[in-house]
Motif scaffolding. Structure first.
Motif, PDB file in Angstrom:
ATOM      1  N   ALA A 288       1.047  -1.266   0.008  1.00 30.02           N
ATOM      2  CA  ALA A 288      -0.016  -0.039   0.079  1.00 30.02           C
ATOM      3  C   ALA A 288       0.812   1.262   0.137  1.00 30.02           C
ATOM      4  CB  ALA A 288      -1.001  -0.012   1.284  1.00 30.02           C
ATOM      5  N   PHE A 289       0.758   2.302  -0.998  1.00 32.01           N
ATOM      6  CA  PHE A 289       1.450   3.218  -1.211  1.00 32.01           C
ATOM      7  C   PHE A 289       0.491   4.735  -0.896  1.00 32.01           C
ATOM      8  CE2 PHE A 289       4.013   0.965  -4.204  1.00 32.01           C
ATOM      9  CZ  PHE A 289       5.172   0.897  -3.428  1.00 32.01           C
ATOM     10  N   LEU A 290       0.946   5.285   0.268  1.00 29.00           N
ATOM     11  CA  LEU A 290       0.214   6.852   0.631  1.00 29.00           C
ATOM     12  C   LEU A 290       0.910   7.833   0.299  1.00 29.00           C
ATOM     13  CD1 LEU A 290      -1.716   8.133   2.242  1.00 29.00           C
ATOM     14  CD2 LEU A 290      -0.386   7.731   4.186  1.00 29.00           C
ATOM     15  N   ALA A 291       0.259   8.633  -0.792  1.00 33.68           N
ATOM     16  CA  ALA A 291       1.042   9.949  -1.400  1.00 33.68           C
ATOM     17  C   ALA A 291       1.061  10.905  -0.051  1.00 33.68           C
ATOM     18  CB  ALA A 291       0.181  10.572  -2.357  1.00 33.68           C
ATOM     19  N   ALA A 292       2.246  11.402   0.244  1.00 30.34           N
ATOM     20  CA  ALA A 292       2.270  12.232   1.449  1.00 30.34           C
ATOM     21  C   ALA A 292       3.686  13.361   1.072  1.00 30.34           C
ATOM     22  CB  ALA A 292       2.881  11.460   2.667  1.00 30.34           C
ATOM     23  N   ALA A 293       3.464  14.429   1.557  1.00 32.75           N
ATOM     24  CA  ALA A 293       4.163  15.468   1.477  1.00 32.75           C
ATOM     25  C   ALA A 293       5.539  15.295   2.158  1.00 32.75           C
ATOM     26  CB  ALA A 293       3.597  16.815   1.776  1.00 32.75           C
ATOM     27  N   GLU A 294       6.579  15.616   1.624  1.00 30.59           N
ATOM     28  CA  GLU A 294       7.935  15.437   2.405  1.00 30.59           C
ATOM     29  C   GLU A 294       8.392  13.964   2.824  1.00 30.59           C
ATOM     30  OE1 GLU A 294       7.884  18.038   5.710  1.00 30.59           O
ATOM     31  OE2 GLU A 294       7.790  19.814   4.499  1.00 30.59           O
ATOM     32  N   ALA A 295       7.687  12.946   1.925  1.00 28.80           N
ATOM     33  CA  ALA A 295       7.925  11.522   2.099  1.00 28.80           C
ATOM     34  C   ALA A 295       9.045  11.226   1.411  1.00 28.80           C
ATOM     35  CB  ALA A 295       6.737  10.448   2.166  1.00 28.80           C
ATOM     36  N   THR A 296       9.724   9.835   1.499  1.00 27.30           N
ATOM     37  CA  THR A 296      10.730   9.362   0.674  1.00 27.30           C
ATOM     38  C   THR A 296      10.114   9.327  -0.866  1.00 27.30           C
ATOM     39  OG1 THR A 296      11.502   7.805   2.266  1.00 27.30           O
ATOM     40  CG2 THR A 296      11.997   7.381   0.193  1.00 27.30           C
ATOM     41  N   PRO A 297      10.913   9.862  -1.728  1.00 24.79           N
ATOM     42  CA  PRO A 297      10.604   9.766  -3.236  1.00 24.79           C
ATOM     43  C   PRO A 297      10.244   8.445  -3.584  1.00 24.79           C
ATOM     44  CG  PRO A 297      12.617  11.162  -2.827  1.00 24.79           C
ATOM     45  CD  PRO A 297      12.227  10.454  -1.644  1.00 24.79           C
ATOM     46  N   VAL A 298       9.099   8.471  -4.335  1.00 26.40           N
ATOM     47  CA  VAL A 298       8.611   7.239  -4.847  1.00 26.40           C
ATOM     48  C   VAL A 298       9.588   6.575  -5.344  1.00 26.40           C
ATOM     49  CG1 VAL A 298       7.488   7.898  -6.763  1.00 26.40           C
ATOM     50  CG2 VAL A 298       6.518   6.197  -6.008  1.00 26.40           C
ATOM     51  N   PHE A 299      10.438   6.784  -6.039  1.00 25.84           N
ATOM     52  CA  PHE A 299      11.345   5.785  -7.093  1.00 25.84           C
ATOM     53  C   PHE A 299      12.334   5.343  -5.963  1.00 25.84           C
ATOM     54  CE2 PHE A 299       9.937   8.192 -10.915  1.00 25.84           C
ATOM     55  CZ  PHE A 299       9.479   7.090 -11.532  1.00 25.84           C
ATOM     56  N   ASN A 300      12.704   6.275  -4.810  1.00 28.94           N
ATOM     57  CA  ASN A 300      13.435   5.396  -3.950  1.00 28.94           C
ATOM     58  C   ASN A 300      12.883   4.351  -3.080  1.00 28.94           C
ATOM     59  OD1 ASN A 300      15.242   7.496  -4.860  1.00 28.94           O
ATOM     60  ND2 ASN A 300      15.481   8.580  -2.776  1.00 28.94           N
ATOM     61  N   ALA A 301      11.646   4.659  -2.824  1.00 25.12           N
ATOM     62  CA  ALA A 301      10.940   3.430  -2.248  1.00 25.12           C
ATOM     63  C   ALA A 301      10.706   2.104  -2.965  1.00 25.12           C
ATOM     64  CB  ALA A 301       9.333   3.995  -1.791  1.00 25.12           C
ATOM     65  N   LEU A 302      10.275   2.370  -4.407  1.00 23.65           N
ATOM     66  CA  LEU A 302      10.195   1.388  -5.132  1.00 23.65           C
ATOM     67  C   LEU A 302      11.612   0.653  -5.354  1.00 23.65           C
ATOM     68  CD1 LEU A 302       7.876   2.694  -8.129  1.00 23.65           C
ATOM     69  CD2 LEU A 302       7.445   1.399  -6.212  1.00 23.65           C
ATOM     70  N   SER A 303      12.691   1.034  -5.286  1.00 23.96           N
ATOM     71  CA  SER A 303      13.734   0.486  -5.620  1.00 23.96           C
ATOM     72  C   SER A 303      14.320  -0.514  -4.451  1.00 23.96           C
ATOM     73  CB  SER A 303      15.248   1.472  -5.714  1.00 23.96           C
ATOM     74  OG  SER A 303      15.328   2.160  -4.363  1.00 23.96           O
ATOM     75  N   SER A 304      13.755  -0.164  -3.298  1.00 25.69           N
ATOM     76  CA  SER A 304      14.066  -1.085  -2.223  1.00 25.69           C
ATOM     77  C   SER A 304      12.903  -2.097  -1.911  1.00 25.69           C
ATOM     78  CB  SER A 304      14.077  -0.207  -1.002  1.00 25.69           C
ATOM     79  OG  SER A 304      12.914   0.387  -0.609  1.00 25.69           O
ATOM     80  N   ILE A 305      11.814  -2.411  -2.871  1.00 19.02           N
ATOM     81  CA  ILE A 305      10.715  -3.156  -2.622  1.00 19.02           C
ATOM     82  C   ILE A 305      10.952  -4.434  -3.788  1.00 19.02           C
ATOM     83  CG2 ILE A 305       8.182  -3.514  -2.624  1.00 19.02           C
ATOM     84  CD1 ILE A 305       8.137  -0.701  -1.599  1.00 19.02           C
ATOM     85  N   ASN A 306      10.754  -5.709  -3.223  1.00 17.35           N
ATOM     86  CA  ASN A 306      10.384  -6.645  -4.214  1.00 17.35           C
ATOM     87  C   ASN A 306       9.450  -6.631  -5.278  1.00 17.35           C
ATOM     88  OD1 ASN A 306      12.941  -7.774  -3.232  1.00 17.35           O
ATOM     89  ND2 ASN A 306      11.697  -8.793  -1.590  1.00 17.35           N
ATOM     90  N   LYS A 307       9.544  -7.471  -6.253  1.00 23.39           N
ATOM     91  CA  LYS A 307       8.323  -7.538  -7.263  1.00 23.39           C
ATOM     92  C   LYS A 307       7.122  -7.558  -6.604  1.00 23.39           C
ATOM     93  CE  LYS A 307       6.346 -10.473 -10.534  1.00 23.39           C
ATOM     94  NZ  LYS A 307       6.562 -11.899 -11.484  1.00 23.39           N
ATOM     95  N   GLU A 308       6.083  -6.902  -6.897  1.00 23.40           N
ATOM     96  CA  GLU A 308       4.984  -7.077  -6.542  1.00 23.40           C
ATOM     97  C   GLU A 308       3.768  -6.475  -7.413  1.00 23.40           C
ATOM     98  OE1 GLU A 308       1.999  -8.289  -5.200  1.00 23.40           O
ATOM     99  OE2 GLU A 308       3.517  -8.548  -3.397  1.00 23.40           O
TER     100      GLU A 308
END
Length: 216
Positions: free
Chosen positions: A135-155
């Protein structure tokens, strides 16, 4: 009656059913359609992302645009999210949005119609988040989405959550994070609800598709 011949047309039922044929004639009572091949059933896409967006207060056709583009981008479902800063959505408006979904599905030749679900409150969303694979939650001043995706396994499956104009309250944000939502940033600017929805949905859809291709 008008005689009409078209080499090929396709009919679909929004649930993966597809039949090819031709129009034999059109008159005031309807259309005569002749199937030239047996009906077939196309399986659901493996990529399944569900949108929960607080768009009930959007005006000037912006909600229509959001739902239309979610359909085109391949969202499996869209659910209006009711928050402390967004009110209920009227039944008449829900009917209109359903027509938007159907028109968009026809335009983009989508065989599985996107589901427009009834509105739910943030409290009702919490168990959905807890039981979701991702589950992804769009939030101000959070970790950039591409940085978050780079640390997550295929889903290929998950949900995205977009707050209302003015954002979620602090309590709502905390409860969603505690339920397991991953807060992600969409850049340095404050985005409208429909813009944030498109940015995050297109990102995760492309990410899922790339992951799927890489594994084949």
């Amino acid at each position: 009656m008008i005689d009409l011949y078209i080499a090929r047309v396709e009919l679909f039922n929004g649930k993966g059913g597809l039949v090819e044929g031709r129009i034999e004639s059109i008159d005031r009572s309807g259309v005569d359609f002749e199937a030239v091949e047996n009906p077939k059933l196309v399986s659901q896409p493996t990529t399944q992302w569900h949108v929960f967006a607080a768009f009930s207060t959007l005006k000037g056709g912006r909600a229509d645009w959001l739902v239309e583009k979610c359909t085109e981008l391949g969202a499996s479902s869209v659910t209006p999210l009711l928050t402390g800063r967004s009110q209920s959505i009227s039944e008449n408006r829900a009917d209109r949005l359903q027509r938007v979904v159907l028109a968009a599905a026809k335009q983009c030749q989508r065989l599985h119609e996107m589901i427009l679900k009834p509105p739910i409150a943030v409290g009702e969303l919490l168990p959905v988040v807890a039981n979701s694979r991702l589950a992804f939650l769009a939030a101000a001043e959070a970790t950039p989405v591409f940085n978050a995706l780079s640390s997550i396994n295929k889903e290929p499956n998950g949900i995205i959550i977009i707050g209302p104009e003015g954002d979620f309250t602090k309590e709502e944000l905390n409860s969603l994070r505690e339920a397991g939502a991953i807060a992600v940033g969409l850049g340095p600017h404050r985005l409208r609800v429909e813009t944030a929805t498109m940015a995050l949905l297109s990102t995760v859809m492309l990410w899922s598709d790339c992951q799927e291709l890489a594994s084949n």
